[in-house]
Design an enzyme around this catalytic site. Structure first.
Site, PDB file in Angstrom:
ATOM      1  N   SER A 113     -29.757 -21.102 -24.982  1.00  0.00           N
ATOM      2  CA  SER A 113     -30.322 -21.960 -23.949  1.00  0.00           C
ATOM      3  C   SER A 113     -31.834 -21.809 -23.792  1.00  0.00           C
ATOM      4  O   SER A 113     -32.576 -22.058 -24.736  1.00  0.00           O
ATOM      5  CB  SER A 113     -29.590 -21.682 -22.645  1.00  0.00           C
ATOM      6  N   HIS A 114     -32.280 -21.353 -22.624  1.00  0.00           N
ATOM      7  CA  HIS A 114     -33.709 -21.293 -22.332  1.00  0.00           C
ATOM      8  C   HIS A 114     -34.376 -20.058 -22.930  1.00  0.00           C
ATOM      9  O   HIS A 114     -35.584 -19.905 -22.828  1.00  0.00           O
ATOM     10  CB  HIS A 114     -33.923 -21.282 -20.820  1.00  0.00           C
ATOM     11  N   ASP A 277     -34.368 -28.078 -21.569  1.00  0.00           N
ATOM     12  CA  ASP A 277     -34.377 -26.733 -22.172  1.00  0.00           C
ATOM     13  C   ASP A 277     -33.774 -26.734 -23.577  1.00  0.00           C
ATOM     14  O   ASP A 277     -33.506 -27.785 -24.162  1.00  0.00           O
ATOM     15  CB  ASP A 277     -33.669 -25.724 -21.253  1.00  0.00           C
ATOM     16  N   ASP A 279     -30.918 -26.192 -25.009  1.00  0.00           N
ATOM     17  CA  ASP A 279     -29.675 -26.924 -25.294  1.00  0.00           C
ATOM     18  C   ASP A 279     -29.552 -28.190 -24.450  1.00  0.00           C
ATOM     19  O   ASP A 279     -28.473 -28.791 -24.390  1.00  0.00           O
ATOM     20  CB  ASP A 279     -28.462 -26.008 -25.128  1.00  0.00           C
ATOM     21  N   ASP A 281     -29.387 -28.891 -21.348  1.00  0.00           N
ATOM     22  CA  ASP A 281     -28.590 -29.028 -20.127  1.00  0.00           C
ATOM     23  C   ASP A 281     -29.449 -28.885 -18.873  1.00  0.00           C
ATOM     24  O   ASP A 281     -29.039 -29.288 -17.795  1.00  0.00           O
ATOM     25  CB  ASP A 281     -27.383 -28.069 -20.106  1.00  0.00           C
ATOM     26  N   ARG A 282     -30.649 -28.327 -19.003  1.00  0.00           N
ATOM     27  CA  ARG A 282     -31.526 -28.203 -17.831  1.00  0.00           C
ATOM     28  C   ARG A 282     -32.518 -29.345 -17.772  1.00  0.00           C
ATOM     29  O   ARG A 282     -32.848 -29.944 -18.805  1.00  0.00           O
ATOM     30  CB  ARG A 282     -32.334 -26.900 -17.901  1.00  0.00           C
ATOM     31  N   LYS A 376     -23.965 -28.851 -16.994  1.00  0.00           N
ATOM     32  CA  LYS A 376     -25.151 -29.491 -16.464  1.00  0.00           C
ATOM     33  C   LYS A 376     -25.717 -30.387 -17.548  1.00  0.00           C
ATOM     34  O   LYS A 376     -25.413 -30.203 -18.724  1.00  0.00           O
ATOM     35  CB  LYS A 376     -26.160 -28.474 -15.960  1.00  0.00           C
TER      36      LYS A 376
HETATM   37  C1  VG1 Z   1     -29.398 -18.359 -15.518  1.00  0.00           C
HETATM   38  C2  VG1 Z   1     -29.485 -19.203 -14.265  1.00  0.00           C
HETATM   39  C3  VG1 Z   1     -28.144 -19.825 -13.959  1.00  0.00           C
HETATM   40  C4  VG1 Z   1     -27.675 -20.644 -15.170  1.00  0.00           C
HETATM   41  C5  VG1 Z   1     -27.678 -19.757 -16.405  1.00  0.00           C
HETATM   42  C6  VG1 Z   1     -27.345 -20.541 -17.657  1.00  0.00           C
HETATM   43  O1  VG1 Z   1     -28.471 -17.318 -15.321  1.00  0.00           O
HETATM   44  O2  VG1 Z   1     -29.929 -18.435 -13.184  1.00  0.00           O
HETATM   45  O3  VG1 Z   1     -28.255 -20.644 -12.822  1.00  0.00           O
HETATM   46  O4  VG1 Z   1     -26.383 -21.148 -14.951  1.00  0.00           O
HETATM   47  O5  VG1 Z   1     -28.958 -19.163 -16.590  1.00  0.00           O
HETATM   48  O6  VG1 Z   1     -28.257 -21.581 -17.861  1.00  0.00           O
HETATM   49  P1  VG1 Z   1     -28.910 -15.822 -14.924  1.00  0.00           P
HETATM   50  O7  VG1 Z   1     -27.628 -15.035 -14.896  1.00  0.00           O
HETATM   51  O8  VG1 Z   1     -29.882 -15.375 -15.958  1.00  0.00           O
HETATM   52  O9  VG1 Z   1     -29.556 -15.930 -13.589  1.00  0.00           O
HETATM   53  V1  VG1 Z   1     -28.632 -22.033 -19.451  1.00  0.00           V
HETATM   54  O10 VG1 Z   1     -29.353 -23.514 -19.373  1.00  0.00           O
HETATM   55  O11 VG1 Z   1     -29.613 -20.680 -19.864  1.00  0.00           O
HETATM   56  O12 VG1 Z   1     -27.201 -21.926 -20.282  1.00  0.00           O
HETATM   57 CO    CO Z   2     -29.448 -24.440 -21.115  1.00  0.00          CO
END
Ligand code: VG1
Ligand code: CO
Length: 543
Positions: A113-114, A277, A279, A281-282, A376
């Protein structure tokens, strides 16, 4: 071609976090590491044998190699039909949609993801279940338990499949369909949002800009915003997915998408911008001279739902993750629908969406989504905003100001303290937890504590309980601080401090966010003893 039984032994720590198993690329490159976790998925989801699986990733470094490994293992586990995005690419929301559209038994998303990519960056594997949503906790725990007992895994010595061309191939007895990653998703979007209205709005001279951050959202954004909606070519920046995201963090926030925010300042700026982001989804929504906080974005979509074709009949309810601001709660209360508070992570929205209790949900971390998928959905969120701009014929700033005037404003910010040792992170949380019971009635940094707890969630649909989901401290007057440790990092600990203060208006609705939160920020730092325990005088990332 032959199925092979390959001896292996368990790796410690194959425990999925907030969203899948994330580790450094070098960890995933160890012999058998990826294979072990994939074996655990196949054993935990027996329906995949003889079933359908969707597979794709965000194109980060190691994506191609991992896709080929998973194809061979899927064939060896008797998967009947495998759908793969061309070049191994699929966004997370696209995987969710494909699972649902094809009645698949699950999907594997290769993404961290990010998190940054490249040989020294992160890699990740997420499993989505037959409803299209992230594996619930019971399932990820089953995978983890299996991963700790493995003595062998099944694979095949079949040749690599051709990922470059759309069409039918075979691996062992398994049918492999390489598909256009964008087509089905783009078709879905046209059933949800008023494309004609957006097209007309754009044709009237409005200007837009998108930042795909060199990640998988690029091909989706180019097709949808430029080809289908008629935004000028080049409206989507950084549109070609790169294995290392050009060295950046594919995280759409004002720090990592600073260029985009800068381009949105001043009278000559475009009317609307969005970033996505790794993938896709953000989403981050930006108007001219107005960065929309994700918590506010959710509240605005909830308040204006009936203007969007998808929600024309109204909303049954909404949900937000616990640390997300309570802006949407005020909307739900005034407009008369349910509002649920869930732990962090999209997997907790799945049951509520499946049961029809909610149709819209979101997180403060730039995540917004709805019942059309079980993830998302970044591009969808941008489309919803464009649809609102087209229907309301107002600017992003005007829409925000009218929203605050009607519902009041929740000043909101997240302060991240990154790169703490695991021990320090644990000590901060343990310190907070040990003092919870004594906090109500005390004054911290000038603020009176009304309530304090460690958030526990009982799923209203299946009754499952998730405890220790983050410390909440509520102050007199409705301000709030929330503390939790990140579950997506791959090194040490990240402490997330979520800060919120409500101003009902009409005065005080146009303050600078950090200034409006100054007292809560000071109280939170004192409560968590951040300087004493972590030696940090300021946060690393403020969003
Ligand atoms: C973070 C965010 C959370 C989100 C998760 C996955 O998790 O705070 O809200 O659902 O990333 O997003 P954490 O445990 O690091 O706070 V993604 O777009 O990185 O799959
Ligand atoms: Co993501």
């Amino acid at each position: 071609m032959a199925v092979q039984i390959i001896p292996t032994s368990p790796f410690s720590g194959q425990k999925p976090g907030t969203s899948g198993l994330r580790k450094k690329v070098a960890v995933f490159q160890q012999p058998h590491y990826l294979e072990n976790f994939i074996e655990a998925i196949f054993r935990a989801v027996p329906a995949l044998q003889g079933g359908t699986l969707v597979l794709g990733g965000d194109g980060r470094f190691h994506n191609d190699a991992a896709v080929q490994t998973i194809v061979r293992m899927a064939a060896a586990h008797g998967v009947a039909r495998l759908l793969i995005g061309r070049h191994g690419l699929l966004s997370t929301p696209a995987v969710s949609h494909l699972i649902r559209r094809h009645g698949a038994d699950g999907g594997i998303v290769l993404s961290a993801s990010h998190n940054p990519g490249g040989p020294d960056g992160d890699f990740g594997v997420k499993f989505n279940a037959a409803n299209g949503g992230p594996a619930p906790e019971a399932l990820t725990e089953a995978m983890y338990a299996i991963s700790q007992t493995l003595e062998h895994y099944r694979s095949s010595d079949a040749a690599a499949i051709d990922l470059a061309s759309v069409g039918l191939q075979h691996c062992e007895a398994m049918q492999v369909e390489v598909i256009d990653p964008v087509a089905d998703y783009a078709a879905l979007m046209q059933t949800l949002v008023d494309f004609d209205a957006i097209r007309a709005w754009l044709a009237g001279g409005k200007r837009v800009r998108f930042d795909a951050m060199h990640a998988v959202g690029g091909p989706y954004a180019v097709h949808i915003f430029e080809d289908l909606l008629g935004a000028p070519l080049g409206s989507v920046r950084n549109a070609a997915p790169q294995p290392d995201f050009a060295g950046g963090h594919p995280d759409p926030n004002p720090l990592y998408a600073a260029d985009l925010v800068a381009a949105m300042q001043g009278p000559q700026a475009p009317d609307f911008a969005a970033a996505f982001d790794g993938d896709a989804d953000r989403n981050m929504i930006v108007g001219r001279d107005m960065v929309v906080s994700p918590s506010d974005s959710l509240a605005v979509l909830a308040a204006n739902a009936r203007l969007l074709p998808q929600f024309a009949a109204g909303l049954p309810g909404v949900a937000r993750s616990m640390p997300t601001s309570r802006a949407v709660d005020v909307v739900a209360d005034k407009l008369g629908f349910d509002c649920f508070e869930t732990p962090t992570g999209w997997k907790f929205f799945g049951n509520l969406l499946d049961a029809g209790r909610i149709a819209l949900c979101g997180e403060e971390s730039y995540g917004t989504g709805a019942s059309h998928v079980r993830e998302k959905d970044g591009i969808w969120a941008a489309l919803c905003w464009l649809n609102l701009l087209a229907v309301r014929q107002q600017s992003v700033a005007e829409i925000m100001e009218m929203h605050w005037a009607q519902f009041g404003r929740h000043y909101y910010s997240r302060h991240d303290y990154e790169g703490l040792s695991s021990e320090t992170g644990a000590a901060v949380m343990a310190g907070l937890r040990s003092r919870l019971a004594g906090l109500p009635g005390t004054v911290v940094s000038g603020l009176l504590v009304n309530a304090a707890d460690d958030f526990a969630y009982t799923d209203p649909v299946d009754g499952s309980v998730s405890s220790m989901q983050g410390v909440r401290v509520e102050f007199d007057g409705g301000a709030r601080a929330v503390f939790r440790l990140s579950g997506t990092g791959t090194e040490g600990a990240t402490l997330r401090v979520y800060l919120e203060r409500y101003v009902a208006g009409p005065d005080g609705l146009a303050q600078e966010t950090q200034a409006a939160l100054a007292e809560v920020i000071a109280a939170a730092r004192e409560l968590a003893a951040i300087e004493a325990l972590a030696g940090r005088t300021q946060a690393d990332v403020i969003t």
